[in-house]
Design a protein around this motif. Structure first.
Motif, short mmCIF file in Angstrom:
data_model
loop_
_atom_site.label_atom_id
_atom_site.label_comp_id
_atom_site.label_asym_id
_atom_site.label_seq_id
_atom_site.Cartn_x
_atom_site.Cartn_y
_atom_site.Cartn_z
N ILE A 25 -3.96 63.76 34.48
CA ILE A 25 -4.35 62.42 34.93
C ILE A 25 -5.47 62.50 35.95
O ILE A 25 -6.45 61.74 35.90
CB ILE A 25 -3.12 61.68 35.52
N ALA A 26 -5.36 63.46 36.88
CA ALA A 26 -6.40 63.64 37.89
C ALA A 26 -7.72 64.08 37.26
O ALA A 26 -8.81 63.64 37.66
CB ALA A 26 -5.95 64.67 38.92
N LYS A 27 -7.64 64.93 36.23
CA LYS A 27 -8.84 65.41 35.54
C LYS A 27 -9.59 64.25 34.88
O LYS A 27 -10.82 64.27 34.77
CB LYS A 27 -8.46 66.46 34.52
N LEU A 28 -8.85 63.22 34.47
CA LEU A 28 -9.47 62.04 33.87
C LEU A 28 -10.13 61.15 34.91
O LEU A 28 -10.87 60.23 34.56
CB LEU A 28 -8.42 61.22 33.11
N GLY A 29 -9.83 61.40 36.18
CA GLY A 29 -10.40 60.58 37.24
C GLY A 29 -9.64 59.30 37.52
O GLY A 29 -10.20 58.34 38.05
N PHE B 209 -8.92 40.79 38.69
CA PHE B 209 -9.07 42.21 39.01
C PHE B 209 -9.09 43.03 37.72
O PHE B 209 -9.98 43.86 37.50
CB PHE B 209 -7.93 42.65 39.92
N LEU B 210 -8.11 42.80 36.84
CA LEU B 210 -8.04 43.56 35.59
C LEU B 210 -9.24 43.30 34.69
O LEU B 210 -9.71 44.20 33.99
CB LEU B 210 -6.75 43.20 34.84
N SER B 211 -9.75 42.07 34.73
CA SER B 211 -10.87 41.72 33.85
C SER B 211 -12.11 42.56 34.14
O SER B 211 -12.98 42.71 33.27
CB SER B 211 -11.21 40.24 33.99
N ARG B 212 -12.21 43.12 35.34
CA ARG B 212 -13.37 43.94 35.70
C ARG B 212 -13.36 45.29 34.98
O ARG B 212 -14.35 46.02 35.04
CB ARG B 212 -13.40 44.14 37.22
N TYR B 213 -12.26 45.59 34.31
CA TYR B 213 -12.13 46.86 33.60
C TYR B 213 -12.07 46.67 32.09
O TYR B 213 -11.79 47.62 31.36
CB TYR B 213 -10.88 47.60 34.09
N THR B 214 -12.33 45.45 31.64
CA THR B 214 -12.13 45.14 30.22
C THR B 214 -13.36 44.48 29.58
O THR B 214 -13.24 43.74 28.60
CB THR B 214 -10.92 44.21 30.04
N LYS B 215 -14.53 44.75 30.12
CA LYS B 215 -15.73 44.05 29.66
C LYS B 215 -16.24 44.54 28.31
O LYS B 215 -17.06 43.88 27.68
CB LYS B 215 -16.83 44.19 30.72
N ASN B 216 -15.75 45.67 27.85
CA ASN B 216 -16.28 46.28 26.63
C ASN B 216 -15.45 46.03 25.38
O ASN B 216 -15.70 46.62 24.33
CB ASN B 216 -16.46 47.78 26.83
N GLY C 139 -15.04 54.46 37.80
CA GLY C 139 -16.03 54.74 38.84
C GLY C 139 -16.10 53.67 39.90
O GLY C 139 -16.71 53.88 40.96
N GLN C 140 -15.47 52.53 39.67
CA GLN C 140 -15.45 51.46 40.67
C GLN C 140 -14.46 51.80 41.78
O GLN C 140 -13.39 52.37 41.52
CB GLN C 140 -15.05 50.14 40.01
N THR C 141 -14.82 51.45 43.01
CA THR C 141 -13.96 51.74 44.15
C THR C 141 -13.13 50.52 44.52
O THR C 141 -13.55 49.37 44.32
CB THR C 141 -14.79 52.19 45.37
#
Length: 491
Positions: free
Chosen positions: A221-225, A445-452, A335-337
């Motif tokens: 999981i950590a390797k995936l970032g 919040f979740l929508s910021r990760y589902t744009k694609n 990559g978003q903080t």
């Protein structure tokens, strides 16, 4: 439980109990008329007001000695003139199951007449699914007063021409009920049993045939970032698991639907600790994950020609010296903080990384299922799940699926006006946006990760379990999801 179909002369069928239908306008089904002409039992029940004529009301009658059936159960299925509805059928089957359970009946025959607005195979689906779910009892951690239903076999008596439709419907209903009960049972298990590792083993037990399962540990999981996911797991001694389930029932070229389940197996709130009363119910915070496992249970039984991926981010949310603190900033897989202002808003942190991971499957659609916000409970109570979507066609399909399955959702706004509540001075976004519109800002919040891709979010915080004397998981929204995926309740 075993289901079968038979045709032929009704009163020669040997059974512990024969079930026949009547209607609210005092008319009898064909089978009830035949029996009443011979034994004069059913009309007498109605004349004496022993049977209330509305959907779900039952009455017992003892047939004369020498008959092939030991008991007769008469059930009112609703109003024939206005067409019996699917909800009338559910209500009536629940009542029949309760009556049979009370008498410890081992096998029964139901002479079915379809006076409803649904197709024969759907009628059969509703009967089998409702029997399976109505007879569920939790007993895994009980040692006394166990009451296991005696009923193990139900035979549907119907016209021989309809046998094929009834058999396929009963098979689908049983598989659907098994999926719902799987989700209920996992939700009902205590947190010291149903850990992330337990969920992973449950997923692995389903592997085989068209279903493959891969479980990632914390190093992977950590390797995936996945820094957001791991920030939630930081305070727990239980290792986090990321579960990837792939059901391949169609060609590899067919785009899959991806289901993403929130799997917080116990939620203390972390450093932002919850109040003590009702904290025991936070074992239900993995009901999103349980619903994904429930859907996969049904798909494995039915083997439909579709592709479905199930992703489960499983961890506890615990306070400790290693736990994430309010004000900490973490980096998500995208990559978003994120500035974590409240560690009790953890579900969105595990989901955002899982939603980013979902992109690799080039999905037709992604649906996440999560007991995400208390704000959704305040808004909608326990009748409807909150639905958010970035694609209206997808939202409409899910709303229609919920109506068909009587596992309803209500669409909530996902307007850009709410996004500014997540502004942070120290990161790309905060993980909470204040009390106002809390369910909406969580979805934002979740929508910021589902744009694609096309995406929908089901907030099931109000529907996944019941409290009080009826405390227990409901298995929702397995019915809604199965209707969307395979048309479980349509002919």
């Amino acid at each position: 439980m075993e289901f079968s179909v038979k045709s032929g002369q009704l009163d020669t069928l040997r059974t512990d109990c024969l079930i026949v239908q009547v209607y609210a306008d005092k008319t009898l089904s064909g089978a009830a008329k035949v029996l009443d002409k011979k034994y004069q039992l059913i009309s007498r029940l109605i004349e004496l007001n022993e049977l209330t004529l509305k959907a779900g009301q039952c009455a017992w009658a003892l047939p004369p000695s020498g008959t092939a059936f030991k008991r007769l159960l008469v059930v009112c299925l609703g109003s024939k003139n206005n067409a019996v509805t699917s909800q009338d059928i559910r209500t009536s089957v629940q009542a029949v199951a309760k009556a049979l359970k009370g008498k410890q009946i081992k096998n029964a025959v139901w002479s079915v007449e379809n006076a409803s607005s649904v197709a024969d195979n759907v009628f059969a689906t509703l009967i089998a699914e409702t029997f399976v779910t109505s007879l569920y009892t939790y007993q895994e951690t009980k040692t006394q007063n166990l009451s296991t239903p005696a009923l193990t076999k139900l035979t549907v008596h119907s016209d021989a021409k309809l046998s094929s439709a009834w058999r396929s419907g009963l098979q689908q209903g049983k598989a659907t009920g098994d999926g719902i009960n799987t989700a209920r049972h996992l939700g009902n298990l205590p947190g010291n049993i149903c850990t992330p590792t337990y969920l992973a083993k449950k997923a692995q037990s389903l592997a085989g045939g068209k279903l493959t399962v891969n479980v990632l540990d914390e190093k992977q999981i950590a390797k995936l970032g996945m820094g957001a996911f791991l920030s939630v797991a930081a305070g727990s001694d239980q290792p986090a698991k990321f579960i990837v389930m792939q059901y391949r029932g169609a060609a590899a070229s067919v785009e899959p639907v991806v289901l993403v389940g929130k799997g917080i197996t116990f939620d203390t709130g972390g450093i932002s600790i919850k109040p003590g009363p009702a904290m025991d119910e936070m074992k239900f915070d993995m009901c999103g994950a349980a619903s994904v496992l429930g859907v996969m249970t049904t798909l494995k039984q039915l083997q439909p020609r579709i592709n479905v991926v199930g992703l489960i981010a499983a961890t506890e949310n615990m306070p400790s010296g290693k736990a994430t603190k309010p004000g900490d900033v973490v980096t998500s897989m995208s990559g978003q903080t994120i500035e974590i202002l409240n560690t009790d808003a953890e579900g969105r942190l595990v989901l955002c990384d899982a939603l980013t991971y979902a992109e690799r499957f080039k999905p037709k659609a992604v649906i996440d299922i999560a007991t995400l916000t208390g704000a959704c409970v305040i808004a909608l109570g326990n009748h409807a799940s909150g639905l958010y979507a970035n694609d209206q066609a997808l939202a409409d399909e899910l709303l229609a699926a919920g109506q068909a399955a009587h596992d309803r959702a209500w669409q909530m706004p996902l307007w850009d006006d709410y996004q500014k509540a997540l502004d942070s001075n120290f990161a790309d976004m905060a993980n909470v946006g204040g009390r106002e519109g809390g369910s909406i800002t969580a979805a934002c919040f979740l929508s910021r990760y589902t744009k694609n891709y096309k995406w929908a979010h089901l907030d099931i915080a109000g529907t996944a379990w019941l409290g009080g004397g009826a405390k227990g998981a409901t298995g929702r929204p397995v019915g809604l999801l199965l209707q969307y995926l395979i048309g479980a309740y349509t002919g």
